[in-house]
Design an enzyme around this catalytic site. Structure first.
Site, PDB file in Angstrom:
ATOM      1  N   LYS A   1     -20.133  12.048  -0.026  1.00  0.00           N
ATOM      2  CA  LYS A   1     -19.394  12.854  -0.444  1.00  0.00           C
ATOM      3  C   LYS A   1     -18.737  13.103   1.251  1.00  0.00           C
ATOM      4  O   LYS A   1     -19.124  13.606   2.144  1.00  0.00           O
ATOM      5  CB  LYS A   1     -20.117  14.420  -0.130  1.00  0.00           C
TER       6      LYS A   1
ATOM      7  N   GLU B   1     -26.954  14.901  12.172  1.00  0.00           N
ATOM      8  CA  GLU B   1     -25.834  14.150  13.629  1.00  0.00           C
ATOM      9  C   GLU B   1     -24.949  15.684  13.433  1.00  0.00           C
ATOM     10  O   GLU B   1     -23.981  16.114  12.460  1.00  0.00           O
ATOM     11  CB  GLU B   1     -25.178  13.269  12.910  1.00  0.00           C
TER      12      GLU B   1
ATOM     13  N   CYS C   1     -17.979  15.927  18.231  1.00  0.00           N
ATOM     14  CA  CYS C   1     -18.935  16.280  17.930  1.00  0.00           C
ATOM     15  C   CYS C   1     -18.986  16.995  19.430  1.00  0.00           C
ATOM     16  O   CYS C   1     -20.390  17.195  20.022  1.00  0.00           O
ATOM     17  CB  CYS C   1     -20.139  15.925  17.715  1.00  0.00           C
TER      18      CYS C   1
ATOM     19  N   GLU D   1     -20.276  26.010  20.144  1.00  0.00           N
ATOM     20  CA  GLU D   1     -19.413  25.202  19.855  1.00  0.00           C
ATOM     21  C   GLU D   1     -17.732  25.311  19.403  1.00  0.00           C
ATOM     22  O   GLU D   1     -17.865  26.592  18.484  1.00  0.00           O
ATOM     23  CB  GLU D   1     -19.665  24.406  18.668  1.00  0.00           C
TER      24      GLU D   1
HETATM   25  P1  NAP Z   1     -19.337  21.201   8.295  1.00  0.00           P
HETATM   26  O1  NAP Z   1     -18.225  22.436   7.425  1.00  0.00           O
HETATM   27  O2  NAP Z   1     -20.594  21.452   8.102  1.00  0.00           O
HETATM   28  O3  NAP Z   1     -19.033  20.077   6.838  1.00  0.00           O
HETATM   29  C1  NAP Z   1     -19.800  18.622   6.930  1.00  0.00           C
HETATM   30  C2  NAP Z   1     -19.614  17.764   5.624  1.00  0.00           C
HETATM   31  O4  NAP Z   1     -21.047  18.705   4.878  1.00  0.00           O
HETATM   32  C3  NAP Z   1     -18.267  18.669   4.959  1.00  0.00           C
HETATM   33  O5  NAP Z   1     -17.858  17.522   4.040  1.00  0.00           O
HETATM   34  C4  NAP Z   1     -18.387  19.618   4.107  1.00  0.00           C
HETATM   35  O6  NAP Z   1     -17.570  19.699   3.298  1.00  0.00           O
HETATM   36  C5  NAP Z   1     -19.963  19.953   3.910  1.00  0.00           C
HETATM   37  N1  NAP Z   1     -20.698  21.284   3.292  1.00  0.00           N
HETATM   38  C6  NAP Z   1     -20.553  22.184   3.280  1.00  0.00           C
HETATM   39  N2  NAP Z   1     -21.403  23.072   2.983  1.00  0.00           N
HETATM   40  C7  NAP Z   1     -22.023  22.257   3.352  1.00  0.00           C
HETATM   41  C8  NAP Z   1     -23.535  22.650   1.877  1.00  0.00           C
HETATM   42  N3  NAP Z   1     -24.326  23.876   1.548  1.00  0.00           N
HETATM   43  N4  NAP Z   1     -24.834  21.229   1.132  1.00  0.00           N
HETATM   44  C9  NAP Z   1     -24.072  20.361   1.907  1.00  0.00           C
HETATM   45  N5  NAP Z   1     -22.729  19.967   2.449  1.00  0.00           N
HETATM   46  C10 NAP Z   1     -22.000  20.923   2.377  1.00  0.00           C
HETATM   47  O7  NAP Z   1     -18.951  20.772   9.249  1.00  0.00           O
HETATM   48  P2  NAP Z   1     -17.615  19.975   9.558  1.00  0.00           P
HETATM   49  O8  NAP Z   1     -16.796  21.553  10.283  1.00  0.00           O
HETATM   50  O9  NAP Z   1     -16.437  19.465   8.175  1.00  0.00           O
HETATM   51  O10 NAP Z   1     -17.528  19.287  10.930  1.00  0.00           O
HETATM   52  C11 NAP Z   1     -16.974  20.160  12.108  1.00  0.00           C
HETATM   53  C12 NAP Z   1     -19.256  19.815  12.596  1.00  0.00           C
HETATM   54  O11 NAP Z   1     -19.460  18.624  12.594  1.00  0.00           O
HETATM   55  C13 NAP Z   1     -18.726  19.998  14.055  1.00  0.00           C
HETATM   56  O12 NAP Z   1     -19.957  21.292  14.543  1.00  0.00           O
HETATM   57  C14 NAP Z   1     -19.364  18.377  14.949  1.00  0.00           C
HETATM   58  O13 NAP Z   1     -20.081  19.190  15.503  1.00  0.00           O
HETATM   59  C15 NAP Z   1     -20.346  18.283  13.883  1.00  0.00           C
HETATM   60  N6  NAP Z   1     -20.197  17.234  13.962  1.00  0.00           N
HETATM   61  C16 NAP Z   1     -21.084  16.460  14.500  1.00  0.00           C
HETATM   62  C17 NAP Z   1     -21.410  14.352  14.556  1.00  0.00           C
HETATM   63  C18 NAP Z   1     -22.766  14.323  15.207  1.00  0.00           C
HETATM   64  O14 NAP Z   1     -22.410  12.461  15.009  1.00  0.00           O
HETATM   65  N7  NAP Z   1     -23.533  15.103  15.561  1.00  0.00           N
HETATM   66  C19 NAP Z   1     -20.267  14.146  14.450  1.00  0.00           C
HETATM   67  C20 NAP Z   1     -18.719  14.796  13.756  1.00  0.00           C
HETATM   68  C21 NAP Z   1     -19.334  15.898  13.790  1.00  0.00           C
HETATM   69  P3  NAP Z   1     -15.905  20.715   3.236  1.00  0.00           P
HETATM   70  O15 NAP Z   1     -15.459  20.063   3.956  1.00  0.00           O
HETATM   71  O16 NAP Z   1     -15.707  20.298   1.629  1.00  0.00           O
HETATM   72  O17 NAP Z   1     -16.712  21.900   3.483  1.00  0.00           O
END
Ligand code: NAP
Ligand code: MG
Length: 482
Positions: free
Chosen positions: A186, A260, A294, A391
């Site tokens: 997804k 992650e 991230c 963050e």
């Molecule tokens: P996010 O809001 O947590 O979303 C990540 C993914 O999860 C998206 O595909 C999102 O769909 C989906 N999602 C949202 N709510 C969900 C739920 N309740 N159950 C299952 N899936 C769900 O994060 P983001 O804003 O896209 O990305 C930014 C974050 O990612 C930052 O905090 C960053 O630090 C972190 N990140 C971490 C790494 C690492 O390797 N540690 C790498 C990259 C990014 P939608 O897009 O439709 O909301």
């Protein structure tokens, strides 16, 4: 010099050969299937707010079909295939991605807003390299884990964020397939297009039906996938808040989980560092990909004796940063991924001012349409300030000073996160001494944001658990039968 003084002719990458369908269906069991929800949403170009395509919104029935398709492909085909054969498919996918790298790079930039220089030189080559790298492991799993009798897990549900869409897909799909699992992925709602192009590549590579399934949608689709009883493994990259939610959803199940999550990484500059090199490193650590990284070095710690000099050089350097059309090859800082993310960043900038920190933003021309944010420095930041603790996920750097090694290690570790850190010094002993004390999954020395498929990546504390990349990344997709 100010970027107002830049009078560069536009140098945009051409979009002439990009073939986008007006509407994308779900990729299930090797073919395109209309969503049972009958619903679609728009994917925007954040650089100018134009609509690129419509994307299907998967519901429960669609997720059920995708998981069943992955289960069938696992049971009947993929788990029975030899590692060498699986490797051949992965090599084929890697070569096709390489052939289409220009198209993938332009698409990543159009859909996500990152500068074409980055998608062309970083995202896409690294994504290809992950497939090449894990293709090489597919027939060597017994050697990689000698005596441990490794075997695949089953169906993997994989959920990716919007900051490195194709690269995060590669981090997840390449090791999963190499180890003999099938997947349902997804992608993030704002950046699904390269995952859908990847589905076309799977078709072109002749990958057996159902080995890779792509279900698009919002967080609700991700939650359905996480909750599905026939999923054996969940790999999630995204925010700590959603990671915690997924962790709770897995309680009491046998699902294996790797997370992650977010970060607030410390970049530490010691007084013996090469200052000009460090200043470029700081710029790269926080302004690369608009700070949508991230592991971004979003907390800068400078030794007091050189602090004034470093801050002056940073301000001077920021005056020459080029913000604008992400497709332009001159652009250093592109568009913020979405309106929502821009609003979050702006809230934090206002918060920083109200918390009493001093703000600096360069004077520069800003595009009139699209989502853009000036690179922002905050000095006079208290350790307890929310802008230093939370963050922001944007081009915002907090700067603090320190006097001793002990003090900076303590400050750097005083964070709920522990994803990465940077150390800038001329002395190897300091790199190893401090590196060992920092609670961070990755410690870079005299560089930052360097990635390689053979290096494991992952966090401490609220930055998650499990490792992706390298030989470690294989074990997340294997069970051991000793
Ligand atoms: P996010 O809001 O947590 O979303 C990540 C993914 O999860 C998206 O595909 C999102 O769909 C989906 N999602 C949202 N709510 C969900 C739920 N309740 N159950 C299952 N899936 C769900 O994060 P983001 O804003 O896209 O990305 C930014 C974050 O990612 C930052 O905090 C960053 O630090 C972190 N990140 C971490 C790494 C690492 O390797 N540690 C790498 C990259 C990014 P939608 O897009 O439709 O909301
Ligand atoms: Mg988009």
């Amino acid at each position: 010099m100010s970027s107002n003084n830049w009078n560069l002719d536009p140098a945009p990458e051409s979009t002439a050969q990009i073939q986008l369908k007006p509407k994308y269906e779900l990729f299930i069991d090797g073919s395109w299937q209309k969503p049972h929800s009958k619903k679609y949403f728009d994917s925007l170009n954040p650089a100018n707010e134009s609509i690129l395509a419509q994307i299907a919104h998967a519901n429960q029935k669609d997720v059920d079909m995708a998981v069943s398709s992955a289960r069938r492909a696992y049971r009947d085909v993929w788990s029975k295939m030899s590692g060498a054969q699986r490797g051949k498919y992965l090599f084929r996918i890697a070569r096709l991605m390489q052939e289409k790298s220009r198209e993938l790079a332009v698409l990543e930039t159009l859909d996500g807003g990152k500068p074409i220089r980055e998608s062309r030189d970083v995202d896409i080559p690294l994504a290809c390299n992950h497939f090449f790298y894990y293709a090489g492991w597919a027939d060597k799993l017994n050697e990689a884990f000698a005596g441990q009798k490794p075997s695949s897990i089953g169906v993997a549900a994989q959920i990716t964020p919007w900051n490195f869409p194709l690269l995060m897909l590669a981090w997840k799909i390449a090791p999963a397939l190499a180890c003999g699992n099938t997947v349902v992925l997804k992608p993030a709602e704002t950046t699904s297009l390269t995952a859908l192009k990847f589905a076309e590549i799977c078709q072109e590579a002749g990958l057996p039906n159902g080995v890779v399934n792509i279900v698009t949608g919002f967080g609700d689709t991700g939650a359905l996938l996480v909750a599905h009883p026939d999923v054996d493994k969940i790999a999630f990259t995204g925010s700590t808040a959603v990671g915690k939610y997924i962790q709770k959803a897995c309680i009491g199940t046998a699902k294996k989980l790797t997370l992650e999550l977010g970060g607030k990484s410390a970049n530490i500059i010691l007084e013996d560092a090469q200052i000009d090199q460090a200043v470029e490193g700081i710029i790269n650590a926080i302004f690369f990909n608009q700070g949508h990284v991230c592991c971004a070095g979003s907390r800068l710690f400078v030794q007091e004796s050189i602090a004034q000099q470093v801050v002056e050089k940073l301000k001077f350097r920021l005056q020459s940063i080029y913000i604008g059309d992400p497709l332009d090859k001159n652009t250093d800082i592109g568009a913020i991924n979405s309106k929502k993310q821009l609003e979050t960043i702006e809230k934090y900038i206002a918060l920083g001012i109200s918390e009493g920190a001093s703000i600096f933003q360069p004077e520069c021309r800003m595009p009139t349409k699209g989502y853009y944010c000036k690179p922002t420095l905050f000095t006079d930041v208290a350790q307890s300030a929310r802008i230093a603790q939370e963050e922001i996920f944007g081009p915002v750097l907090t700067i603090q000073t320190f006097r001793t090694m002990e003090e900076v290690v303590q400050k750097a570790n005083n964070s709920p996160y522990g994803l990465a850190a940077g150390i800038w010094t001329a002395k190897g002993a300091r790199i190893f001494g401090m590196g060992k004390q920092l609670h961070a999954g990755v410690v870079w020395a005299n560089t930052y944001n360097k990635f390689d498929p053979s290096s494991p990546f992952g966090g401490y504390k609220e930055s998650g658990y499990g490792r992706e990349g390298g030989r470690h990344g294989l074990s997340a997709y294997l069970q051991f039968n000793t």
